[in-house]
Design a protein around this motif. Structure first.
Motif, PDB file in Angstrom:
ATOM      1  N   VAL A 165       0.920  -0.992  -0.026  1.00  0.00           N
ATOM      2  CA  VAL A 165      -0.106  -0.208   0.160  1.00  0.00           C
ATOM      3  C   VAL A 165       0.739   1.339   0.122  1.00  0.00           C
ATOM      4  CG1 VAL A 165      -1.669   1.277   1.476  1.00  0.00           C
ATOM      5  CG2 VAL A 165      -1.997  -1.099   1.188  1.00  0.00           C
ATOM      6  N   LYS A 166       1.808   1.252   0.929  1.00  0.00           N
ATOM      7  CA  LYS A 166       2.660   2.563   0.936  1.00  0.00           C
ATOM      8  C   LYS A 166       3.544   2.541  -0.287  1.00  0.00           C
ATOM      9  CE  LYS A 166       6.904   1.909   2.973  1.00  0.00           C
ATOM     10  NZ  LYS A 166       7.654   1.798   2.024  1.00  0.00           N
ATOM     11  N   ASN A 167       4.148   1.709  -0.800  1.00  0.00           N
ATOM     12  CA  ASN A 167       4.820   1.775  -2.100  1.00  0.00           C
ATOM     13  C   ASN A 167       4.138   1.925  -3.380  1.00  0.00           C
ATOM     14  OD1 ASN A 167       6.818   1.461  -0.315  1.00  0.00           O
ATOM     15  ND2 ASN A 167       7.617  -0.791  -1.128  1.00  0.00           N
ATOM     16  N   HIS A 168       2.904   1.297  -3.408  1.00  0.00           N
ATOM     17  CA  HIS A 168       2.210   1.943  -4.487  1.00  0.00           C
ATOM     18  C   HIS A 168       1.515   3.478  -4.581  1.00  0.00           C
ATOM     19  CE1 HIS A 168       1.535  -1.843  -7.013  1.00  0.00           C
ATOM     20  NE2 HIS A 168       1.438  -2.507  -5.895  1.00  0.00           N
ATOM     21  N   GLY A 169       1.438   3.906  -3.144  1.00  0.00           N
ATOM     22  CA  GLY A 169       1.084   5.131  -2.983  1.00  0.00           C
ATOM     23  C   GLY A 169       2.401   6.145  -3.223  1.00  0.00           C
ATOM     24  N   ASN A 170       3.373   5.787  -2.934  1.00  0.00           N
ATOM     25  CA  ASN A 170       4.691   6.626  -3.245  1.00  0.00           C
ATOM     26  C   ASN A 170       4.740   6.512  -4.717  1.00  0.00           C
ATOM     27  OD1 ASN A 170       5.126   6.865  -0.810  1.00  0.00           O
ATOM     28  ND2 ASN A 170       7.026   5.506  -0.603  1.00  0.00           N
ATOM     29  N   ALA A 171       4.782   5.310  -5.626  1.00  0.00           N
ATOM     30  CA  ALA A 171       4.743   5.229  -6.957  1.00  0.00           C
ATOM     31  C   ALA A 171       4.004   6.202  -7.798  1.00  0.00           C
ATOM     32  CB  ALA A 171       4.668   3.859  -7.566  1.00  0.00           C
ATOM     33  N   ALA A 172       2.657   6.272  -7.103  1.00  0.00           N
ATOM     34  CA  ALA A 172       1.748   7.154  -7.830  1.00  0.00           C
ATOM     35  C   ALA A 172       2.084   8.692  -7.853  1.00  0.00           C
ATOM     36  CB  ALA A 172       0.349   6.824  -7.163  1.00  0.00           C
ATOM     37  N   ARG A 173       2.924   8.722  -7.048  1.00  0.00           N
ATOM     38  CA  ARG A 173       3.463  10.171  -7.170  1.00  0.00           C
ATOM     39  C   ARG A 173       4.919  10.557  -8.106  1.00  0.00           C
ATOM     40  NH1 ARG A 173       3.145  10.796  -0.677  1.00  0.00           N
ATOM     41  NH2 ARG A 173       3.796  12.984  -0.717  1.00  0.00           N
ATOM     42  N   ASN A 174       5.144   9.460  -8.720  1.00  0.00           N
ATOM     43  CA  ASN A 174       6.486   9.420  -9.327  1.00  0.00           C
ATOM     44  C   ASN A 174       6.131   9.327 -10.735  1.00  0.00           C
ATOM     45  OD1 ASN A 174       8.921   8.731 -10.432  1.00  0.00           O
ATOM     46  ND2 ASN A 174       9.332   7.122  -8.949  1.00  0.00           N
ATOM     47  N   PRO A 175       6.571  10.180 -11.611  1.00  0.00           N
ATOM     48  CA  PRO A 175       6.279  10.276 -12.909  1.00  0.00           C
ATOM     49  C   PRO A 175       6.974   9.262 -13.756  1.00  0.00           C
ATOM     50  CG  PRO A 175       7.516  12.004 -12.324  1.00  0.00           C
ATOM     51  CD  PRO A 175       7.310  11.565 -11.422  1.00  0.00           C
ATOM     52  N   ALA A 177       7.487   6.056 -12.517  1.00  0.00           N
ATOM     53  CA  ALA A 177       7.063   4.591 -11.912  1.00  0.00           C
ATOM     54  C   ALA A 177       6.185   3.771 -13.307  1.00  0.00           C
ATOM     55  CB  ALA A 177       6.429   4.956 -10.716  1.00  0.00           C
ATOM     56  N   GLN A 178       6.241   2.603 -12.985  1.00  0.00           N
ATOM     57  CA  GLN A 178       5.768   1.710 -13.811  1.00  0.00           C
ATOM     58  C   GLN A 178       4.164   1.502 -13.426  1.00  0.00           C
ATOM     59  OE1 GLN A 178       7.682  -2.088 -14.461  1.00  0.00           O
ATOM     60  NE2 GLN A 178       5.830  -2.940 -15.480  1.00  0.00           N
ATOM     61  N   PHE A 179       3.922   1.455 -12.144  1.00  0.00           N
ATOM     62  CA  PHE A 179       2.473   1.694 -11.653  1.00  0.00           C
ATOM     63  C   PHE A 179       2.146   2.984 -10.981  1.00  0.00           C
ATOM     64  CE2 PHE A 179       2.574  -3.283 -10.565  1.00  0.00           C
ATOM     65  CZ  PHE A 179       2.263  -3.467 -11.886  1.00  0.00           C
ATOM     66  N   ARG A 180       1.202   3.597 -11.333  1.00  0.00           N
ATOM     67  CA  ARG A 180       0.933   4.939 -10.948  1.00  0.00           C
ATOM     68  C   ARG A 180      -0.385   5.002 -10.324  1.00  0.00           C
ATOM     69  NH1 ARG A 180       2.936   9.104 -13.618  1.00  0.00           N
ATOM     70  NH2 ARG A 180       2.412  10.299 -11.860  1.00  0.00           N
ATOM     71  N   LYS A 181      -0.671   4.210  -9.577  1.00  0.00           N
ATOM     72  CA  LYS A 181      -2.096   4.210  -9.161  1.00  0.00           C
ATOM     73  C   LYS A 181      -2.156   3.430  -7.767  1.00  0.00           C
ATOM     74  CE  LYS A 181      -6.687   2.132  -9.872  1.00  0.00           C
ATOM     75  NZ  LYS A 181      -7.606   1.049 -10.801  1.00  0.00           N
ATOM     76  N   PRO A 182      -2.668   4.410  -6.902  1.00  0.00           N
ATOM     77  CA  PRO A 182      -2.536   4.343  -5.261  1.00  0.00           C
ATOM     78  C   PRO A 182      -3.363   2.798  -5.048  1.00  0.00           C
ATOM     79  CG  PRO A 182      -3.748   6.155  -5.633  1.00  0.00           C
ATOM     80  CD  PRO A 182      -3.159   5.798  -7.027  1.00  0.00           C
ATOM     81  N   ARG A 183      -3.175   2.175  -4.127  1.00  0.00           N
ATOM     82  CA  ARG A 183      -3.885   0.973  -3.640  1.00  0.00           C
ATOM     83  C   ARG A 183      -4.358   0.705  -2.434  1.00  0.00           C
ATOM     84  NH1 ARG A 183      -5.706  -1.698  -8.499  1.00  0.00           N
ATOM     85  NH2 ARG A 183      -3.911  -1.687 -10.112  1.00  0.00           N
ATOM     86  N   THR A 184      -5.536   0.333  -1.914  1.00  0.00           N
ATOM     87  CA  THR A 184      -5.878   0.086  -0.519  1.00  0.00           C
ATOM     88  C   THR A 184      -5.623  -1.181  -0.071  1.00  0.00           C
ATOM     89  OG1 THR A 184      -7.779  -0.651  -1.309  1.00  0.00           O
ATOM     90  CG2 THR A 184      -7.898   1.609  -1.089  1.00  0.00           C
ATOM     91  N   LEU A 185      -5.528  -1.307   1.241  1.00  0.00           N
ATOM     92  CA  LEU A 185      -5.233  -2.626   1.805  1.00  0.00           C
ATOM     93  C   LEU A 185      -6.175  -3.637   1.272  1.00  0.00           C
ATOM     94  CD1 LEU A 185      -3.336  -3.631   4.172  1.00  0.00           C
ATOM     95  CD2 LEU A 185      -5.267  -3.364   5.617  1.00  0.00           C
ATOM     96  N   GLU A 186      -7.225  -3.187   1.237  1.00  0.00           N
ATOM     97  CA  GLU A 186      -8.285  -4.282   0.791  1.00  0.00           C
ATOM     98  C   GLU A 186      -7.709  -4.768  -0.742  1.00  0.00           C
ATOM     99  OE1 GLU A 186      -9.500  -2.278   4.011  1.00  0.00           O
ATOM    100  OE2 GLU A 186      -9.173  -1.387   2.049  1.00  0.00           O
ATOM    101  N   GLY A 324       8.493   4.327  -4.885  1.00  0.00           N
ATOM    102  CA  GLY A 324       7.845   3.460  -4.885  1.00  0.00           C
ATOM    103  C   GLY A 324       8.274   1.935  -4.725  1.00  0.00           C
ATOM    104  N   GLY A 325       9.675   1.880  -4.934  1.00  0.00           N
ATOM    105  CA  GLY A 325      10.625   0.838  -4.689  1.00  0.00           C
ATOM    106  C   GLY A 325      10.087  -0.313  -5.842  1.00  0.00           C
TER     107      GLY A 325
END
Length: 384
Positions: A165-175, A177-186, A324-325
């Motif tokens: 969740v943290k790393n997808h959230g960071n990647a969403a702020r990184n132009p 990054a391969q994945f640019r969508k924040p994700r929830t725990l669920e 985003g790691g």
């Protein structure tokens, strides 16, 4: 290396990237040259001023560097190519730093570039029958390690999912990054399970991309009249490989522990001094274990560290994988380690727009590669 870096300072002065992405028809030459041109522009350097280039790649084949760089002009520079699995880019950066620190060169390019390859490994050609069809598959090894941690340490599915969740959230702020969508725990927990308890959103994607970093000496910085305020100093560079460990201690965790400790000692700092860490989180369980191994938190506290927000960009004590790691930014192999250095440089300059960790001064970049090997670097903001 400690002596060399003390006697001849090495600075990062230029960084460039081609965004990581899924496999495409774009030639690797185009990926790499975009990153190099961006790094040259960032440093305010011309291509003929670069004296040497070290290219890290894991899947392109022989002579990839010269085939690519000749499009910038045939200047007679030295070109090296290195493959070290996931640590290919980190190794290229280390060799570039060594060339400058030794006094052999003043301006060196470290470039990581890759396209998705066939994934063939030397371990499959060693003439020894494997223990099982999946014995050389990293995902299986880390899924088993995750299950062990759940059984012995009380780690939960939610603990591992919070890393993603943290790393997808960071990647969403990184132009880049391969994945640019924040994700929830669920969403992370509900994504398909790949192996064991690791779901798809807890595993890094493979793809393609490029990252470039230019390093210079103190003499080069002055001679070329480069901006000292944007130069980031390399305080330490360490490389090592796996060794026998006491029974019950995972060899990779011990490898991370020893290599990061060596890098921090070389830099003259302790883990609590770090503001930024970029590490190998190909699978969510890795970040939890390596955060502990590096000493960012105590053994057994990795999950709690993430849960209370201590690893976050905003308000965290030490931002872990602000890019985003590998999980969020991606893991194209060759570029990954150089991309870590580029992200750290942005953070230490205060230029990581949209994901800046406040007051970042000291950072660690740490990568592991199949085999297993480790490469670690410590960098510092100008004037630190």
């Amino acid at each position: 290396m400690n002596r060399l870096l003390r006697e001849r300072t090495v600075y990062v002065v230029g960084i460039g990237m081609h965004a990581y992405g899924f496999p495409s028809e774009t030639p690797y030459v185009q990926l790499g040259l975009q990153a190099v041109r961006e790094a040259l522009d960032d440093a305010d350097l011309a291509w003929p001023q670069v004296q040497s280039a070290v290219v890290g790649t894991a899947a392109l084949g022989m002579a990839a560097g010269r085939v690519m760089l000749r499009h910038l002009g045939s200047t007679g520079l030295e070109v090296l190519q290195v493959e070290n699995a996931s640590a290919s880019g980190s190794t290229a950066f280390r060799l570039a730093c060594l060339q400058v620190a030794s006094g052999e060169r003043d301006v060196v390019l470290a470039l990581g570039v890759d396209k998705f390859g066939d994934g063939r490994r030397a371990a499959l050609k060693d003439g020894l029958p494997p223990l099982s069809p999946t014995s050389h598959v990293p995902l299986v090894k880390f899924a088993l390690l995750a299950r062990r941690c759940m059984r012995e340490q009380g780690l939960t599915l939610h603990d591992m999912a919070r890393v993603a969740v943290k790393n997808h959230g960071n990647a969403a702020r990184n132009p880049y990054a391969q994945f640019r969508k924040p994700r929830t725990l669920e969403q992370v927990l509900a994504s398909p399970r790949v192996v064991g308890d690791l779901t798809a959103l807890q595993c890094c994607p493979r793809g393609e991309g490029a990252a470039a970093v230019i390093v210079v000496s103190e003499d080069g910085l002055r001679r070329l009249d480069l901006a000292r305020t944007r130069a980031v100093q390399v305080l330490a560079s360490v490389a090592s490989s796996e060794e026998l460990t006491p029974e019950g201690s995972p060899p990779l965790v011990e490898l991370v522990r020893k290599s990061s400790a060596a890098a921090l000692s070389q830099a003259g700092i302790v883990p609590k001094d770090l503001d930024i860490v970029e590490l190998h989180d190909a699978f969510s369980i890795e970040e939890l274990l390596y955060t502990e191994a590096i000493g960012i938190c105590e053994t057994g506290e990795g999950a709690a560290y993430v849960a209370r927000g201590a690893a976050d960009i905003d308000g965290g004590a030490c931002a872990i994988n602000p890019s985003g790691g590998l999980i969020g930014m991606g893991h194209p192999l060759g570029p990954t380690g150089v991309g870590q250095i580029a992200e750290i440089t942005r953070q230490l300059r205060g230029e990581a727009t949209g994901r800046q960790h406040p007051g970042a001064r000291l950072a660690l970049a740490h990568m592991i590669g199949l085999g297993s090997v480790a490469v670690a670097h410590v960098l510092a903001r100008a004037g630190t």
